[in-house]
Design a protein around this motif. Structure first.
Motif, PDB file in Angstrom:
ATOM      1  N   ALA A 133      -4.299   3.287  -9.695  1.00 46.98           N
ATOM      2  CA  ALA A 133      -5.614   3.310 -10.321  1.00 46.98           C
ATOM      3  C   ALA A 133      -5.833   1.969 -11.018  1.00 46.98           C
ATOM      4  O   ALA A 133      -4.903   1.174 -11.184  1.00 46.98           O
ATOM      5  CB  ALA A 133      -5.689   4.451 -11.329  1.00 46.98           C
ATOM      6  N   THR A 147      -0.671   2.179 -13.888  1.00 47.09           N
ATOM      7  CA  THR A 147      -0.193   3.403 -13.250  1.00 47.09           C
ATOM      8  C   THR A 147       1.312   3.452 -13.459  1.00 47.09           C
ATOM      9  O   THR A 147       2.014   2.485 -13.149  1.00 47.09           O
ATOM     10  CB  THR A 147      -0.511   3.424 -11.741  1.00 47.09           C
ATOM     11  N   GLY A 183       0.793  -1.220   0.000  1.00 45.63           N
ATOM     12  CA  GLY A 183       0.000   0.000   0.000  1.00 45.63           C
ATOM     13  C   GLY A 183       0.822   1.265   0.000  1.00 45.63           C
ATOM     14  O   GLY A 183       0.334   2.332   0.385  1.00 45.63           O
ATOM     15  N   ARG A 184       2.060   1.177  -0.465  1.00 45.42           N
ATOM     16  CA  ARG A 184       2.940   2.344  -0.465  1.00 45.42           C
ATOM     17  C   ARG A 184       2.811   3.179  -1.740  1.00 45.42           C
ATOM     18  O   ARG A 184       3.488   4.196  -1.884  1.00 45.42           O
ATOM     19  CB  ARG A 184       4.401   1.883  -0.292  1.00 45.42           C
ATOM     20  N   LEU A 185       1.958   2.743  -2.665  1.00 39.08           N
ATOM     21  CA  LEU A 185       1.788   3.431  -3.936  1.00 39.08           C
ATOM     22  C   LEU A 185       0.315   3.739  -4.161  1.00 39.08           C
ATOM     23  O   LEU A 185      -0.558   2.968  -3.761  1.00 39.08           O
ATOM     24  CB  LEU A 185       2.305   2.556  -5.093  1.00 39.08           C
ATOM     25  N   GLU A 186       0.049   4.838  -4.811  1.00 37.03           N
ATOM     26  CA  GLU A 186      -1.313   5.170  -5.211  1.00 37.03           C
ATOM     27  C   GLU A 186      -1.547   4.592  -6.602  1.00 37.03           C
ATOM     28  O   GLU A 186      -0.921   5.007  -7.575  1.00 37.03           O
ATOM     29  CB  GLU A 186      -1.523   6.681  -5.217  1.00 37.03           C
TER      30      GLU A 186
END
Length: 297
Positions: free
Chosen positions: A98, A102, A93-96
């Motif tokens: 979509a 992405t 969960g360290r990246l945003e």
């Protein structure tokens, strides 16, 4: 006073847990001395240990540094060491992210490479990493010496394509072998192979045949890298990219998706997917986070 440094194990290019190429990913450590990073890599004794660090270039999202157990730092994109680190970043969960691709940028040494992480309905699907355009290097003409170094007879080295160094970021010697049975019998003499690789400017040796076991794959491969102290690697993206481009260049594969099977001899079957298109090479694959822990140093 001791400090705690988290780490994780990721099986990269894996078809199931405990297959593929196992990677140790160290979370952080930007302030660690080089010698300590090298000692941590020696402690893990994986083919490579990757440190996930803050980028030092404005056009990069993260910086990755990877070391072999002998403390040699390795470079190039699209190998299991980089793909596994990004898989862990995404899974943690360290990246945003979509849905769909992405795009991110990774700093490796002084260079920056782009990559895409694909997600579908919140589930990680694959990571695609662009490599450099393929560059053909020196050919190795002394097939007798090469066969001896690999523990084979000279006639077991095939003539489908030249024995040649090709780089898409890391230069490896590509060696065609007559069949899968001969590939499985290879037992290299590390010193002899080291000398031949140095002679032609290759970092590692990627041996392959064109009769793989896994459905949908094109080549069956093994990788040996005595120049950095890796006896055998079960999945090598930085070698699969050059191999796929080499096969396309010699009309043994069509441009597009080319899949390479590796690691079967070690009991760690891996599938590496390469896309070759108009001189562009990308490697994609999946990872499985199988363990987490922490160093107390």
């Amino acid at each position: 006073m001791s400090r705690t440094i988290p780490f994780h194990f990721v099986d990269v290019f894996a078809v199931a847990p405990l297959t593929g190429n196992s990677l140790a990913v160290v979370d952080g450590g930007g302030e660690l001395a080089l010698e300590l990073m090298q000692n941590i890599a020696r402690e893990f004794n994986q083919s490579e240990t990757t440190f996930v660090l803050p980028a030092t270039r404005a056009d990069a999202d993260w910086k990755l540094r990877s070391f072999t157990p002998k403390g040699v730092e390795v470079f190039g994109a699209g190998g299991h060491n980089t793909l596994g680190a990004w898989w862990w970043l995404a899974a943690a969960g360290r990246l945003e992210l979509a849905d769909g691709p992405t795009w991110f940028h990774q700093q490796i040494g002084d260079l920056v490479y782009s990559l895409a992480i694909w997600q579908s309905q919140g589930k990680l699907e694959k990571i695609i990493m662009r490599q450099e355009a393929p560059v053909a290097g020196r050919q190795l003409s002394n097939l007798g010496a090469l066969a001896t170094a690999l523990g084979l007879n000279a006639e077991e080295i095939a003539d489908a394509v030249p024995c040649q160094v090709v780089s898409t970021g890391a230069a490896h010697l590509l060696v065609p072998i007559r069949d899968r049975e001969a590939v499985d019998r290879i037992s290299p003499d590390a010193k002899q192979l080291f000398d031949l690789l140095k002679e032609v400017g290759g970092e590692g040796c990627y041996v392959f045949s064109l009769d793989p076991l896994q459905p949908g794959t094109t080549a069956y491969a093994r990788f040996f890298n005595p120049t950095v102290g890796i006896s055998e690697d079960p999945a090598t993206g930085t070698a699969a990219g050059p191999l796929a481009s080499h096969l396309v260049a010699h009309s043994l594969a069509q441009p597009g998706v080319i899949k390479v099977e590796q690691g079967t001899t070690l009991g760690r079957t891996s599938i590496i997917e390469v896309v070759v298109d108009a001189g562009s090479v990308s490697v994609s694959g999946r990872g499985i986070v199988v363990a987490s822990g922490a160093f107390s140093i």
